[in-house]
Enzyme design. Structure first.
Site, PDB file in Angstrom:
ATOM      1  N   SER A   1     -21.306  13.370  11.321  1.00 33.87           N
ATOM      2  CA  SER A   1     -21.637  12.394  12.230  1.00 33.87           C
ATOM      3  C   SER A   1     -21.168  11.106  11.599  1.00 33.87           C
ATOM      4  O   SER A   1     -20.217  10.433  11.208  1.00 33.87           O
ATOM      5  CB  SER A   1     -22.793  12.270  11.071  1.00 33.87           C
ATOM      6  OG  SER A   1     -23.928  13.459  11.596  1.00 33.87           O
TER       7      SER A   1
ATOM      8  N   ARG B   1     -29.067  18.577  12.551  1.00 35.75           N
ATOM      9  CA  ARG B   1     -28.486  20.037  12.649  1.00 35.75           C
ATOM     10  C   ARG B   1     -28.763  20.988  12.542  1.00 35.75           C
ATOM     11  O   ARG B   1     -29.138  21.620  13.732  1.00 35.75           O
ATOM     12  CB  ARG B   1     -26.828  19.726  12.451  1.00 35.75           C
ATOM     13  CG  ARG B   1     -26.420  19.096  12.210  1.00 35.75           C
ATOM     14  CD  ARG B   1     -25.026  18.836  11.744  1.00 35.75           C
ATOM     15  NE  ARG B   1     -24.200  17.628  11.526  1.00 35.75           N
ATOM     16  CZ  ARG B   1     -23.431  17.740  12.530  1.00 35.75           C
ATOM     17  NH1 ARG B   1     -23.731  18.226  13.737  1.00 35.75           N
ATOM     18  NH2 ARG B   1     -22.765  16.474  12.568  1.00 35.75           N
TER      19      ARG B   1
ATOM     20  N   LEU C   1     -24.482  10.221   5.554  1.00 38.45           N
ATOM     21  CA  LEU C   1     -24.638  10.500   6.985  1.00 38.45           C
ATOM     22  C   LEU C   1     -23.323  11.942   6.808  1.00 38.45           C
ATOM     23  O   LEU C   1     -22.146  11.264   5.750  1.00 38.45           O
ATOM     24  CB  LEU C   1     -23.412  10.267   7.947  1.00 38.45           C
ATOM     25  CG  LEU C   1     -24.912   8.682   8.926  1.00 38.45           C
ATOM     26  CD1 LEU C   1     -24.078   7.566   9.188  1.00 38.45           C
ATOM     27  CD2 LEU C   1     -25.529   9.255   9.583  1.00 38.45           C
ATOM     28  N   ASP C   2     -23.593  12.970   7.298  1.00 40.96           N
ATOM     29  CA  ASP C   2     -22.822  13.884   6.864  1.00 40.96           C
ATOM     30  C   ASP C   2     -20.993  13.813   7.440  1.00 40.96           C
ATOM     31  O   ASP C   2     -20.960  12.928   8.125  1.00 40.96           O
ATOM     32  CB  ASP C   2     -22.990  15.615   6.495  1.00 40.96           C
ATOM     33  CG  ASP C   2     -23.436  15.766   8.447  1.00 40.96           C
ATOM     34  OD1 ASP C   2     -22.462  15.239   9.648  1.00 40.96           O
ATOM     35  OD2 ASP C   2     -24.066  16.037   9.082  1.00 40.96           O
ATOM     36  N   LYS C   3     -20.124  14.316   7.505  1.00 38.17           N
ATOM     37  CA  LYS C   3     -18.563  13.910   7.382  1.00 38.17           C
ATOM     38  C   LYS C   3     -18.649  14.139   8.798  1.00 38.17           C
ATOM     39  O   LYS C   3     -17.922  13.669   9.209  1.00 38.17           O
ATOM     40  CB  LYS C   3     -17.556  15.262   6.567  1.00 38.17           C
ATOM     41  CG  LYS C   3     -16.228  14.958   6.723  1.00 38.17           C
ATOM     42  CD  LYS C   3     -15.319  15.927   6.591  1.00 38.17           C
ATOM     43  CE  LYS C   3     -14.061  16.129   7.303  1.00 38.17           C
ATOM     44  NZ  LYS C   3     -13.166  17.250   6.679  1.00 38.17           N
TER      45      LYS C   3
END
Length: 255
Positions: free
Chosen positions: A119, A203, A115-117
């Site tokens: 999220s 995104r 999961l990106d920062k």
């Protein structure tokens, strides 16, 4: 005519660093560093080549003189807070998801997916590489469900475009399903299900439809639901949850 006896294939050999990672005690990169530093022996002999071929379970491997075996398999879920990087270490010294495990006394574990920062939500961790590989497999892995707050009210054509798919930076991206959960005066929440995992896929999909993301929360992976697990907290998965997420391959299909 006499039937010749079946000949068993020779045991599979793999690189030493890979074997150490498969035992669930460290990452392959970390193993390679230990090997280069002369900390690893095979049958009592120091080996400094990370690709040195060994047969898993047939040869005695030791780190700093202590023989290693497969450790306890750990499978757990975290409710990842927003603002943490999904990485063991960050070159920019940002806080990582491993902050959530401080003091827990867990063995080495690695994220299962990312999961990106910005999220948040359900993130899996394990020291079981085969299990993790089945979950992250883009063709056979479980579907992943997200609740996404977007910065405007999407029209039907925008939702249809998410399902039809777009090409972004040479990659074909699409959602498996999209549902409008609720809307306010200026923004809305969508439920988006993915059946494949690509970098920042949601995104990028939404940007192609001129929809900006305000919040992105992963709420389930397969039948495993985030539920009421508090933000920043984690728990171990039950054996039933582990099996449901990634059933073991039939014996005849294993390589």
């Amino acid at each position: 005519m006499a039937r010749l006896p079946a000949v068993s294939p020779p045991p599979a050999r793999h690189g030493l660093a890979r074997v150490l990672s498969k035992l669930g005690i460290c990452s392959r990169t970390e193993a390679a560093g230990w090997i280069a530093a002369g900390r690893v022996t095979v049958e009592g002999r120091v080996v400094r080549d990370a690709e040195f071929p060994v047969v898993r379970g047939r040869q005695r491997i030791a780190i700093d003189g202590v023989e290693v075996t497969a450790g306890e398999r750990v499978h757990l879920m975290l409710n990842k807070p927003r603002g943490l990087v999904t990485s063991a270490r960050d070159e920019r010294d940002r806080d990582t998801v491993y902050r959530c495990f401080d003091g827990a006394g867990l063995p080495w574990i690695a994220p299962v997916g990312r999961l990106d920062k910005a999220s948040e939500g359900l993130l899996l961790f394990s020291n079981d590489p085969e299990w993790a590989a089945r979950i992250t497999d883009p063709e056979t892995g479980p579907h992943k469900t997200y609740h996404v707050q977007v910065d405007r009210i999407p029209d039907p054509s925008s939702l249809a475009r998410l399902l039809a798919g777009v090409v972004d930076d040479g990659e074909s991206l699409r959602a498996h399903s999209v549902e409008l959960l609720r809307q306010g005066e200026k923004n809305a929440w969508l439920e988006i299900v993915l059946d494949e995992g690509r970098n920042r896929q949601i995104r990028r999909l939404l940007a192609a439809s001129d929809l900006g993301v305000l919040r992105l929360i992963r709420v389930s992976i397969g039948r495993l639901v985030l539920g009421e697990l508090p933000k920043g907290q984690w728990r171990r998965l039950s054996p039933e949850e582990v099996a449901a997420l990634s059933p073991p391959e039939p014996a005849q299909e294993r390589r």
